[in-house]
Design a protein around this motif. Structure first.
Motif, PDB file in Angstrom:
ATOM      1  N   TRP A   1      -0.387  59.503 -18.482  1.00 34.24           N
ATOM      2  CA  TRP A   1      -0.647  59.922 -17.091  1.00 34.24           C
ATOM      3  C   TRP A   1      -1.420  61.236 -17.062  1.00 34.24           C
ATOM      4  N   HIS A   2      -0.959  62.212 -17.848  1.00 36.02           N
ATOM      5  CA  HIS A   2      -1.620  63.519 -17.830  1.00 36.02           C
ATOM      6  C   HIS A   2      -3.050  63.402 -18.370  1.00 36.02           C
ATOM      7  N   ASN A   3      -3.232  62.653 -19.442  1.00 37.85           N
ATOM      8  CA  ASN A   3      -4.562  62.546 -20.032  1.00 37.85           C
ATOM      9  C   ASN A   3      -5.536  61.814 -19.108  1.00 37.85           C
ATOM     10  N   ARG A   4      -5.052  60.821 -18.380  1.00 34.89           N
ATOM     11  CA  ARG A   4      -5.916  60.167 -17.382  1.00 34.89           C
ATOM     12  C   ARG A   4      -6.308  61.146 -16.276  1.00 34.89           C
ATOM     13  N   LYS A   5      -5.334  61.959 -15.862  1.00 28.87           N
ATOM     14  CA  LYS A   5      -5.593  62.961 -14.822  1.00 28.87           C
ATOM     15  C   LYS A   5      -6.613  63.986 -15.312  1.00 28.87           C
ATOM     16  N   LEU A   6      -6.464  64.408 -16.564  1.00 27.79           N
ATOM     17  CA  LEU A   6      -7.396  65.378 -17.150  1.00 27.79           C
ATOM     18  C   LEU A   6      -8.801  64.786 -17.205  1.00 27.79           C
ATOM     19  N   ALA A   7      -8.917  63.570 -17.716  1.00 35.22           N
ATOM     20  CA  ALA A   7     -10.229  62.932 -17.851  1.00 35.22           C
ATOM     21  C   ALA A   7     -10.886  62.695 -16.497  1.00 35.22           C
ATOM     22  N   ALA A   8     -10.066  62.440 -15.460  1.00 33.28           N
ATOM     23  CA  ALA A   8     -10.610  62.215 -14.118  1.00 33.28           C
ATOM     24  C   ALA A   8     -11.058  63.514 -13.462  1.00 33.28           C
ATOM     25  N   SER A   9     -10.510  64.642 -13.921  1.00 33.82           N
ATOM     26  CA  SER A   9     -10.818  65.941 -13.293  1.00 33.82           C
ATOM     27  C   SER A   9     -12.129  66.531 -13.800  1.00 33.82           C
ATOM     28  N   PHE A  10     -12.583  66.101 -14.976  1.00 30.31           N
ATOM     29  CA  PHE A  10     -13.795  66.660 -15.580  1.00 30.31           C
ATOM     30  C   PHE A  10     -14.782  65.539 -15.891  1.00 30.31           C
ATOM     31  N   ASP A  11     -16.045  65.903 -15.990  1.00 29.37           N
ATOM     32  CA  ASP A  11     -17.065  64.910 -16.322  1.00 29.37           C
ATOM     33  C   ASP A  11     -16.954  64.450 -17.772  1.00 29.37           C
TER      34      ASP A  11
END
Length: 386
Positions: free
Chosen positions: A141-151
């Motif tokens: 969940w956190h890694n998906r959120k991180l990847a979605a927050s940055f290009d």
């Protein structure tokens, strides 16, 4: 092009992140770009450095972290970014700076985040009682959120990339970090210094890194204890400070171990690494481990945790690797060290492996991520220092 890098956990005694910032800045400036790095500090300060414009923002210190600091106000940080009007944003903190990525998307500024840590490893280390299924769901969940927050998400090794590959992250890029091949080299070996450090012992070992839980410095002490029991005449020097320093000092009593504390001089550190026969890198969560690479550049083979990314750096699966890996216990580390000592000199192999990791290659790869291949775009605007 104006590149702004925001990093927490930067400070006088921080190692890898500080070195990475400085080397990226030096490389970007060389190609005509403007580099500004924003880091935590005691108060708002602007100063020109050889690596670009450094801006410190008021911060607070994390308890029991050995001095790690975090920028206090994200609102102040975002206001500053709006004033700086960057062309590109880089972030070194996958936990507390997600808002920077979201701000960049809102303002249509290209952004990237370095994944310097393995979240899966950190959760396993600091919350071992959490069920594996829940841990995996949280990490994903956190890694998906991180990847979605940055290009773009930057991983420095296959080990660091693995938890993003698992969730099929599409904006993942691998960029290996580098090492100062001029500052760290076999020619730094000073036989007089080596003799002083050995104090009559036959073999010199070095552990260079922060005395913090995730680095597992006790593993090096345990390995020396096992080697002494086996009759191997070794001496270990430990370079580094941190929250576990007093605990490690107590564990070292009665053993041929000398603790030097934090050493600010890179020249002295380079001398210690070059003087040693083997460097120990016991941290099981290392996604890169700059000190291990600096050891290799100094001509010193490395024994590292089998659980970390350092085996990749050692080219451990090759015919002649630049070191060895061991399971996460003192006895196994002692066996690996002993076997490496019996193999004889690997200084040339270690140096040749390090030469594959230059900061020039890192900067070139990062500029490729930024879409700024040579010929580089000359900066047309400069931010004046007040």
């Amino acid at each position: 092009m104006r590149i702004v890098h925001v990093a927490n956990f930067y400070g006088p005694s921080s190692g890898g992140i500080k070195t990475t910032l400085h080397e990226l800045g030096r490389g970007y400036l060389k190609y005509g770009h403007e580099f500004i790095y924003i880091v935590p500090g005691p108060r708002y300060i602007k100063e020109q450095t050889p690596f670009g414009l450094k801006i410190t923002l008021p911060s607070f210190t994390l308890p029991a972290s050995g001095g790690y600091q975090i920028i206090r106000s994200n609102k102040q940080l975002l206001n500053l970014l709006e004033f700086l009007n960057p062309d590109r944003i880089e972030v070194s903190d996958r936990f507390t700076l997600l808002k920077v990525g979201r701000w960049a998307k809102q303002h249509k500024v290209a952004s990237l985040v370095f994944s310097h840590e393995t979240l899966n490893g950190l959760v396993k280390k600091y919350a071992p009682l959490i069920p594996v299924s829940f841990r995996n769901r949280f990490v994903n969940w956190h890694n998906r959120k991180l990847a979605a927050s940055f290009d773009t998400v930057i991983a420095t090794t296959e080990f660091a990339a693995a938890e993003f590959v698992r969730i099929k992250t599409t904006n993942l890029r691998k960029v290996a970090l580098g090492v100062d091949l001029q500052g760290f080299k076999p020619e730094n070996r000073d036989h007089k210094l080596r003799k002083e450090l050995l104090k009559g012992a036959e073999y010199l070992l070095v552990h260079c890194g922060r005395m913090s839980p995730e680095k597992e410095p006790a593993r090096s002490v345990q390995a020396v204890s096992e080697l002494v029991k086996a009759g191997v005449n070794v001496r270990l020097i430990i370079v580094g400070g941190g929250p576990l320093w007093n605990k490690i000092r107590k564990q070292s009593l009665g053993l041929p171990i000398e603790m030097l504390g934090y050493v600010a001089s890179r020249e002295k550190v380079a001398g210690y690494l070059a003087a040693a026969d083997i460097a120990i890198a016991p941290g099981p969560l290392e996604t890169f481990c700059l000190s291990a690479l600096e050891s290799l550049a100094s001509g010193t083979p490395v024994v590292a945790s089998k659980s970390s990314a350092v085996g990749e750096i050692l080219n451990i699966n090759s015919i002649r690797p630049a070191g060895a890996v061991a399971s996460d216990n003192g006895a196994d580390f002692a066996i690996a060290i002993k076997q490496l000592l019996n193999k004889g000199r690997l200084r040339k192999v270690a140096r040749e492996q390090a030469e594959k990791f230059s900061w020039a290659n890192t900067v070139d790869a990062m500029l490729d991520v930024h879409g700024a291949k040579q010929p580089m775009i000359t900066t047309k605007r400069r931010l004046k220092v007040a």
